[in-house]
Design a protein around this motif. Sequence first.
Motif, PDB file in Angstrom:
ATOM      1  N   ASP A 100     -11.392   0.476   1.456  1.00 37.24           N
ATOM      2  CA  ASP A 100      -9.977   0.072   1.462  1.00 37.24           C
ATOM      3  C   ASP A 100      -9.427   0.010   2.888  1.00 37.24           C
ATOM      4  OD1 ASP A 100     -10.365   2.902   1.266  1.00 37.24           O
ATOM      5  OD2 ASP A 100      -8.217   3.152   1.015  1.00 37.24           O
ATOM      6  N   PHE A 154      -3.934  -0.379  -7.130  1.00 36.73           N
ATOM      7  CA  PHE A 154      -4.754  -0.361  -5.917  1.00 36.73           C
ATOM      8  C   PHE A 154      -5.989  -1.243  -6.094  1.00 36.73           C
ATOM      9  CE2 PHE A 154      -7.042   1.989  -2.434  1.00 36.73           C
ATOM     10  CZ  PHE A 154      -6.078   1.804  -1.474  1.00 36.73           C
ATOM     11  N   ARG A 191      -7.999  -3.273   4.965  1.00 34.01           N
ATOM     12  CA  ARG A 191      -6.715  -3.263   5.665  1.00 34.01           C
ATOM     13  C   ARG A 191      -6.915  -3.758   7.109  1.00 34.01           C
ATOM     14  NH1 ARG A 191      -4.946   2.301   6.495  1.00 34.01           N
ATOM     15  NH2 ARG A 191      -5.081   2.485   4.248  1.00 34.01           N
ATOM     16  N   GLU A 227       0.826  -1.209   0.000  1.00 39.34           N
ATOM     17  CA  GLU A 227       0.000   0.000   0.000  1.00 39.34           C
ATOM     18  C   GLU A 227       0.857   1.253   0.000  1.00 39.34           C
ATOM     19  OE1 GLU A 227      -4.070   0.659   1.992  1.00 39.34           O
ATOM     20  OE2 GLU A 227      -3.247  -1.080   3.010  1.00 39.34           O
ATOM     21  N   ASN A 274      -6.607  -4.451  -3.778  1.00 40.34           N
ATOM     22  CA  ASN A 274      -7.760  -4.499  -2.879  1.00 40.34           C
ATOM     23  C   ASN A 274      -8.971  -5.211  -3.465  1.00 40.34           C
ATOM     24  OD1 ASN A 274      -6.798  -3.246  -0.564  1.00 40.34           O
ATOM     25  ND2 ASN A 274      -7.158  -1.212  -1.372  1.00 40.34           N
TER      26      ASN A 274
END
Lengths: 319, 409, 286
Positions: free
Chosen positions: B81, A230, B85, A36, A234
């Motif tokens: 997101d 991204f 996480r 990330e 994800n």
Amino acid sequence: MMTQNNHNLLGPALLTILLLLAPLVIPVYWVMLLSEILIMGLMAVSLNLLLGYTGLLSFGQGAFFGLGAYTAALMLQAGYENLFLILLAGMLVALLAALVVGFFSVRLDEIFFAMITLGFGMMFFSIAHNWLDVTGGSDGLPVFNLPSLNLFGFQLTFYTPINMYYLVFVVVLIAISLLWLIVHSPFGLILKSMRENKQRVSFIGGNVKTLRIAAFAISGAFTGLAGVLFCLFNNMATPEFMHWSFSSKPIIMSIIGGTGVFLGPLFGAGIFFILEQIIIQYTENWMLFLGIILIPIVLFFPQGVFGTLRNKFFKQGSK
Amino acid sequence: MKKRVLSILITLAFVLVSVIGAHAASTVKIGFTYIMSGPFSAYGQFAKQGAELAIEEINAAGGINGQQVEGFFEDSTGKADVALRAIRKHVYQNKVDMLIGLDSSGVAKTVVPSIEKMQTPLIITHAATPDVTGSVCNKYTFRISLNLAQNVKAAALLAKETGAKKWTTVGPDYSFGHQSWEYFEKYLQELNPTTTFLPKDQVAFPPFKTTDFSAYITKVMSSKPDGVFISLWGGNLIDFVRQANSMGFFNADFEVLFSLGAATEVLTALGDKMPEGLWVGTRYWFLANDSAMNKHFVDSYFKKYGAYPSYNAHGAYSAVYAYKAAAKKAKSTDKMAIVNALEGLKIEIPTGTIEFRKGDHQAVTDAHWGKTAAAPGYPHRILKPIKIFKGQDVTPAVSETGCSLGAAM
Amino acid sequence: MEFLLLNILNGLSWGMLLFLIAIGLTTVFGVMGVLNFAHGSLFMLGAYLCMQSMKYFDSFWFGLLVGPLCVVVIGVLVEKYLLKRVYDRDVSYQLLLTFAILLVLDDGVRMIWGSGYHIVEPPAILNGIISIAGQDYPVYRLFLIIIGPIIGGLLWSFFHFTKWGKIIRAASFDNIMAEGVGINVPLIYTSVFALGTWLAALGGALAAPQQSLIPSMGEKIIIESFIVVVVGGLGSFPGAFAGALLLGLLESFGTVFAGRLQMAIPYILLAVVLLVKPNGLFKKGV
């Protein structure tokens, strides 16, 4: 003016090796965080092509990030599985959008530029948020399958965190190297001198507007690439990526790291994520503590944490 | 110079390692992911309270299969997101055996595919989108709370009873509001084919950030409907009710149904400013069930936190107990064994007996509606009368959900 | 016809609230050159402290008077110890610093008053309804429509007819020159920021009877007030007024005509104005 040619490549080389070996030592969760950091770092370095090198504060980068993510999500949904095709398509869509937005925006400066890019960004957000049939509306698009890579007859997939990390690492490494070349090309130098003095560049024959559009489009394209990564990382594309609050993230990261140093924003991304993880460990009021930490960073690190420390330790004059 | 770089990097590495510091004990670990900060953190706080109460009770009674339970709480901030996480931290760092949580529908829908990859069971306790037990359902994802389709089906049954012919809506301008209206139209049309609905451009979908609803109130009132179905929630709902009240909305000649009106955080904030006699719905109502279990839950929650449990507290509390029941049934906390045990699990929770359907993993659970009424002794309006719609009457057939779990297995 | 009238009233009352927030923002920018991201948090603090003051003395007017004044104290501290240090820095640093202040204020309020919703009752005298064009309309909204121009007018007179006002205007044109002729510029900056803070907090206190209080209520409104200020012309007083009314009315009528586009209305307005008149509708000049 920085004209010295003895670019110290030792630091970047060391960093590359560290990043290459990191997954062998650190726990899986931190490998994912590192992925990330690299993705957001790419977004921040791309933004800094505008903020640090051209002097333009864009509050609409989220739109290009989101366009990259949605392009990837839609292509995966439609059954395209070629990794290169998806990466390129995401970049291309973001590039085209950035050309259009840039064409209208670059005539403005400072806060007006920031506001008009915010406005355009939020228009993209509104479209993503409301175009239910294509973008999935406010829920966004879940992604179920990932592209794979055929490497010398060996089918490489990215379902494990480690493989995903190396995909991100390689793409970000290439992208940042390209950005480095751009920044240190004649084009990059003109951008920098334009930041100092707009008239002078027009005197020496540079068309300020075209140059700015070019910088905006390049920045947008690499931001779109970060968006594709991204999305793959994800498994989703959501309108949130296009919101102005998301666009403000790379700005915060760049300023924390330092806008005057090429890799400053990347370090800023790292500092931001690690700070967040540490604070979150101890308190639910992480916003409060993030604010309390940001205040002295702004006040006492005029060139960002990385930039200021670098200048202090190595006594290099930046800029 | 190189030494400096090295020393900086080493210091950084040490900081990292000290942060990473992992736990190691033979406890059962549950990872909770809720909105703990920002505008909607009240929902996360309720859930955390419910979860902590359940863990405390279970540990006092000997734990799960003899092991103590340890809860980890992470902040989703309501963003997909960030939520992912947080879930990754639970799975890879905290090494949890079970996931519980998720408030926002958008978050749930986009996070669910990754749950399958992490092969860790998840019980959703709040997010209402039908899709997570429908078009994007998977083997590891369950939901204990009432979903949008169930709640709206109950609303449609109620709407039919009112006899109102022409319906319109006020809903938040995002998927939840639009889906609520689509399902309402579909269900009520089936129940009463002569009903009419205002077209999409005449109904009201205020953007989520709206604080001034006057223009929407004017719009709805001037469209002269017989019934208004309202799916606003939280702060939007509070603002709407107060502004609508002052504009004479509730004195007008139409029926009003609030699909999420009986949420305790809304009723508490409004206090006696909530008009009486409005139809409001909720996923759980603390006075709706006289069972010993519900009494125990409400009493101990009130004792511990000084408030009546909201639906979100109930969801988190019940999910922990559902996990306990599944672990007992499976005689193990192995993730796959838990998934298999949760499928078809029937368990009593404070709101009543529920069953996780095998076909889509949605709990078949009752929907609660009632009319707001003043009640001395309560800090907010309560429901009187209460109307309970049985789970089997409001839950759509698995074939209608779009979930292909049964077929794929 | 009545429908038109009601939408105009709705648009005006919303616009006046935006105006109160925007004049503080635009004045601070005009004089100090700082675009304050935390302005919305000061708005939010105004609402909370109004509510809190009402707990000691159960009158909305008391809250309206005392609440914003308490926020001014916070504003002065923020200016004296934090903002002061970034006046000569790049705009992005100013935004980041005020953003950090926003985080601290919003989360601080959440720690004190909790994350739940609160409401404030309008004063009894304004709590009624009045019949307009055959529909009930709340008196409090009409009060907002009237109070906006009154406060705006008072401020305008202050800037144009009092010595202090003239000094501030002089400082906003050229602070080096102002310092040269013996004006205490730092003091002016502090007082202007205090004024801007008071206006934001007053807006919050006035909004409190209309909308529920949560710590993030300022975040909802800050971008729209930025848009009003930029559309009107940064630092322009009449610009803020025109921008606020324009946006208020557009949003009100947007509910009827714009369909699913209504979310994008403020941004379309922003982009169109900036493309046609890059400096906003009204040129600079407090």
